[in-house]
Design an enzyme around this catalytic site. Structure first.
Site, PDB file in Angstrom:
ATOM      1  N   ARG A 188      -0.915   0.231   1.876  1.00  0.00           N
ATOM      2  CA  ARG A 188      -1.185   0.045   2.459  1.00  0.00           C
ATOM      3  C   ARG A 188      -2.233   1.287   4.308  1.00  0.00           C
ATOM      4  O   ARG A 188      -2.345   1.918   3.466  1.00  0.00           O
ATOM      5  CB  ARG A 188      -0.531  -0.790   3.720  1.00  0.00           C
TER       6      ARG A 188
ATOM      7  N   ASN B  93      10.572  -4.936   9.903  1.00  0.00           N
ATOM      8  CA  ASN B  93      11.135  -3.673  11.277  1.00  0.00           C
ATOM      9  C   ASN B  93       9.831  -4.008  12.179  1.00  0.00           C
ATOM     10  O   ASN B  93      10.279  -4.708  13.023  1.00  0.00           O
ATOM     11  CB  ASN B  93      10.873  -2.316  10.836  1.00  0.00           C
ATOM     12  N   ASP B  94       8.929  -4.363  11.794  1.00  0.00           N
ATOM     13  CA  ASP B  94       7.922  -4.473  13.423  1.00  0.00           C
ATOM     14  C   ASP B  94       8.143  -6.435  13.592  1.00  0.00           C
ATOM     15  O   ASP B  94       8.008  -6.566  14.797  1.00  0.00           O
ATOM     16  CB  ASP B  94       6.251  -3.963  13.132  1.00  0.00           C
TER      17      ASP B  94
ATOM     18  N   HIS C  52       9.537   6.913  11.796  1.00  0.00           N
ATOM     19  CA  HIS C  52       9.379   7.849  10.520  1.00  0.00           C
ATOM     20  C   HIS C  52       9.517   8.884  10.778  1.00  0.00           C
ATOM     21  O   HIS C  52       9.667   9.426   9.290  1.00  0.00           O
ATOM     22  CB  HIS C  52       7.427   7.665  10.759  1.00  0.00           C
TER      23      HIS C  52
ATOM     24  N   CYS D 214       8.939  -6.740   3.378  1.00  0.00           N
ATOM     25  CA  CYS D 214       8.936  -5.478   2.335  1.00  0.00           C
ATOM     26  C   CYS D 214       9.132  -4.187   3.430  1.00  0.00           C
ATOM     27  O   CYS D 214      10.321  -2.870   3.926  1.00  0.00           O
ATOM     28  CB  CYS D 214       7.871  -4.655   2.417  1.00  0.00           C
TER      29      CYS D 214
ATOM     30  N   ARG E  44      12.175  -0.656  18.279  1.00  0.00           N
ATOM     31  CA  ARG E  44      12.912  -0.524  16.961  1.00  0.00           C
ATOM     32  C   ARG E  44      13.643   0.701  16.464  1.00  0.00           C
ATOM     33  O   ARG E  44      14.420   0.927  15.755  1.00  0.00           O
ATOM     34  CB  ARG E  44      12.026  -0.755  15.205  1.00  0.00           C
TER      35      ARG E  44
HETATM   36  C1  PEP Z   1       7.668  -3.415   8.603  1.00  0.00           C
HETATM   37  O1  PEP Z   1       7.431  -3.148   9.890  1.00  0.00           O
HETATM   38  O2  PEP Z   1       8.847  -4.182   8.606  1.00  0.00           O
HETATM   39  C2  PEP Z   1       7.296  -2.412   8.090  1.00  0.00           C
HETATM   40  C3  PEP Z   1       7.624  -2.484   6.707  1.00  0.00           C
HETATM   41  O3  PEP Z   1       6.222  -1.623   8.093  1.00  0.00           O
HETATM   42  P1  PEP Z   1       6.636  -0.362   9.038  1.00  0.00           P
HETATM   43  O4  PEP Z   1       8.020  -0.191   8.430  1.00  0.00           O
HETATM   44  O5  PEP Z   1       6.148   1.246   8.237  1.00  0.00           O
HETATM   45  O6  PEP Z   1       5.989  -0.411   9.780  1.00  0.00           O
HETATM   46 MG    MG Z   2       5.354  -2.174  10.210  1.00  0.00          MG
END
Ligand code: PEP
Ligand code: MG
Length: 757
Positions: A511, A634-635, A371, A682, A645
């Site tokens: 979200r 990503n998650d 983040h 996303c 990650r």
């Molecule tokens: C993801 O996990 O792909 C996502 C878009 O959410 P974040 O990156 O905020 O965890």
């Molecule tokens: Mg996520």
């Protein structure tokens, strides 16, 4: 073609060796002749020599035939790093038939290494002395054989003596200027975290600036109470200016970042007590130090994280006041246009640097949460993570050029390099603002919708300029992360309303709080967890802290009043029960709002992030309950493959083209299609050129990406035939191994490259 290595595996004749030394005008040209000679005998298009420098503990590319000449002296590796570093460290030959498949291979784009598959590397040593490494590379797969290993040992042992001499001579400083060069680091390869270029003077933001709190200050006995009053006034003005900078750049944070500072300054027991001590005869510098130390001790001893954070605010404040006593500034405070080098940063630090006008940030000892990276990208400030603690010793005001796209750091760059980057940056800016098409279609005229991921309101104008067809993900955690307490319903309402107003009439997917895990809120008193990623994060946190969740939902529903196409997404959903529970909170909030006769929107859609493997097994049932899916790759990859990650050590296990990931995405899309609900992607995969064809091929028609990627993603989609993407996806889905998936991906990429030219 037959190599010349058949035997005497491969002894140069003495005249060839003599020519090397006598035919070269200087040390560099000696090495150039040497790489040329070896390349010729191995019929290899690439031969390179890396030499080891003990002082910097690095291997540096010193000569190459075949790689880009501008990479010479610019590429460095530590012993053990990459295949080159490994060969050096273990004193053994490394032979790879397809080097890029080896997870240890370190690829340097700027060297133009991509076409070369076969790789043979041998350490150069003299007795026990390690000198460097020699590498030969070839386009053909499996080009080098066992017999070549013997040949290259022989070659290198013949050359080692001369190379050793060349290295020693090259290390002798040639001029006084060289000897006085302040920055021996030259070029550092880090990892790219947030793109863009920045040129500026270094400011090392490390602990030493706090010395002003402890070291004697010149003429400190001569300061008067008037000096103290002026120092406080200047501090207040400085903080106000910083605050103004924030408010302009980050509407979410207006008047909040320095709240604690202003409050402390107003506290009679703080400034007032200092004044009292001065009146009683203590010198002003000691008075500030004494009271600040008392406050810091009290705050540091608190069991609450948010109180302990205040100790830092007091410290920062004391440093600022003391620095205004004399002409001495804060030593290494961030300045407009500077490049900040720090050991560690938190999201709030990034905001402070940016509001102070810092142009780029370098993290000198690795380790960053995703983040912090996302925030840097949102603020469009280059961020590079370099595992090079020597950077923290860099003298202030050293010229630094950052290439955030490649993770390259140039220290004291020469004019040529600076010019090159200025031209490149100019060209990219133009391309960036190049007008985009309003809508996106594949070559065979299938429609694809491109939306933007937004973390901060300051990104909305760019999303609109680049014709995003809506917001595919608004991460609400950022207003929570950058504050020192939970934002109230009213504060959130203002932010969300601004977002909906600015995007109307386009759709916005907002979200709910995705906090916890690595996005820990400093002020939340949750106990420390051994496994935060598997802990009380995201929707679990919201459902447990119902009041915080309800404030947020109410703010969203109220801000959405009168708007169309507002969609609420719940993150990290793991079961139908959890999803239904979250939905029920929304319905309860709607009931309360109507009882309170407050305006709100009853027609918001309720959907979910698909991020957890547990969802896959019951995806059809989810598709019945949800109004839409958003795939957070990503998650999804992190949890499906159990690979953190943001942990570099398991980066090789984080495999976006893993068959389980591919099939999982296809399954989610099929369920959405069968139940006629929308599905978008996303996660970062949505802006990766390599993965877009697969996503489209399995039927995804909406991609949501960081705004700056929109032009590139549109170009990629417009260059694709959906029919071809479908065929490709089918081929990918048939793969059962990572190796198989990688080779299908490579073959597809090559076929696209051939087509484009
Ligand atoms: C993801 O996990 O792909 C996502 C878009 O959410 P974040 O990156 O905020 O965890
Ligand atoms: Mg996520």
């Amino acid at each position: 073609m037959q190599k010349d290595t058949d035997y005497l595996n491969l002894l140069f004749d003495i005249s060839e060796l003599a020519d090397l030394v006598t035919g070269s005008s200087d040390l560099e040209s000696f090495l150039e002749l040497a790489v040329d000679l070896v390349a010729r005998h191995f019929k290899a298009p690439v031969c390179s020599i890396y030499l080891y420098n003990e002082k910097s503990n690095r291997l540096t590319l010193k000569a190459t035939k075949g790689l880009k000449p501008e990479a010479v002296n610019k590429i460095h590796m530590k012993p053990g790093e990459g295949l080159v570093g490994r060969s050096f460290e273990t004193l053994s030959i490394v032979r790879e038939g397809n080097a890029s498949q080896n997870p240890g291979f370190k690829y340097f784009k700027e060297a133009g290494e991509d076409p070369y598959n076969s790789f043979l590397c041998v350490p150069i040593k003299r007795g026990v002395e390690r000198i460097g490494v020699l590498v030969v590379q070839h386009r053909d797969l499996n080009y080098f054989e066992m017999s070549d290993e013997r040949a290259i040992w022989t070659v290198v042992s013949q050359l080692a003596g001369s190379i050793e001499n060349a290295r020693l001579l090259m290390e002798v400083p040639q001029t006084r200027e060289d000897m006085e060069m302040s920055a021996p680091l030259g070029f550092i390869k880090g990892s790219a975290a947030s793109g863009g270029y920045a040129l500026g003077k270094s400011v090392v933001l490390d602990e030493p600036h706090k010395s002003i709190l402890y070291d004697p200050m010149a003429k400190e006995d001569e300061f008067t109470k008037t000096d103290f009053i002026h120092a406080v006034e200047k501090t207040i003005q400085e903080l106000k200016d910083l605050q103004k900078g924030f408010a302009e750049r980050l509407p979410e944070s207006a008047s909040l970042i320095f709240t604690a500072h202003f409050m402390i300054l107003k506290d009679k027991n703080f400034i007032g007590k200092m004044g009292e001590l001065i009146d009683n005869g203590l010198n002003p510098v000691d008075a500030v130090r004494k009271i600040a130390a008392k406050y810091m001790a009290v705050f540091s001893a608190s069991p609450h994280a948010y109180m302990r954070e205040k100790a830092q605010d007091v410290e920062d404040l004391a440093v600022r006041i003391l620095s205004h006593f004399s002409s001495r500034d804060q030593g290494n405070a961030c300045e407009k246009g500077s490049i900040a080098i720090a050991r560690q940063v938190f999201p709030s630090d990034i905001l402070k640097y940016v509001s102070a006008g810092v142009k780029g940030i370098i993290l000198a000892s690795g380790g960053v949460t995703s983040h912090v990276t996302i925030l840097a990208r949102s603020l469009q400030i280059p961020l590079i993570i370099a595992e090079e603690s020597g950077l923290l010793n860099l003298p202030g005001n050293t010229d630094i050029l950052m290439d955030g796209d490649l993770g390259n750091i140039y220290i004291n760059p020469d004019q040529k390099t600076v010019k090159l980057f200025e031209t490149k940056a100019g060209a990219e800016k133009e391309a960036h603002s190049a007008s985009m098409e309003n809508t996106t279609w594949t070559r065979d005229k299938e429609r694809v919708v491109l939306m933007a991921n937004i973390n901060l309101l300051s990104e909305v104008p760019l999303a609109r300029t680049l014709k995003a067809e809506g917001i595919g993900l608004y991460r609400t955690e950022f207003p929570f992360l950058i504050r020192s307490t939970f934002p109230s319903e009213a504060e959130q309402y203002i932010i969300y309303k601004k977002l909906f107003d600015e995007m109307a009439p386009l759709p916005v997917m907002i979200r709910t709080l995705d906090a916890g895990g690595e996005k820990a809120l400093a002020y939340s008193d949750s106990p420390k967890e051994a496994n935060p990623e598997l802990g009380l994060r995201s929707i679990r946190f919201s459902l447990k802290h119902r009041d915080i969740f309800e404030f947020q939902i109410r703010a969203m529903l109220r801000a959405a009043a009168g708007k169309k196409e507002i969609r609420i997404i719940f993150p990290l959903i793991s079961s139908i029960d959890e999803f239904l529970e979250a939905k029920q909170v929304v319905y309860d909030c709607m009931d309360d709002l109507s009882k309170e006769e407050l305006e709100f929107n009853r027609d918001v859609s309720l959907g979910m992030m698909v991020e957890l493997p547990s969802v896959l097994a019951t995806i059809d049932e989810f598709a019945r309950e949800a109004d839409f899916f958003s795939i957070g790759t990503n998650d999804f990859i992190q949890y499906l493959l159990a690979a953190d990650r943001s942990n570099k050590m398991v980066a090789d296990h984080y495999i976006p083209c893993h068959p389980a990931v591919n099939r999982g995405i296809a399954k989610i899309e099929e369920a959405a299609e069968a139940h006629h609900i929308e599905v978008s992607v996303c996660g970062e995969m949505a802006h990766e050129k390599d993965y877009i064809p697969f996503l489209l091929g399995v039927g995804i028609r909406t991609l949501s990406v960081d705004p700056q990627f929109l032009p590139m993603v549109q170009k990629t989609v417009m260059g694709l035939d959906m029919a071809v993407a479908r065929q490709y996806a089918a081929q990918m889905l048939a793969q059962t191994t990572v190796k198989g998936a990688r080779s299908v991906l490579d073959a597809f990429k090559n076929s696209l490259d051939r087509k484009s030219g």
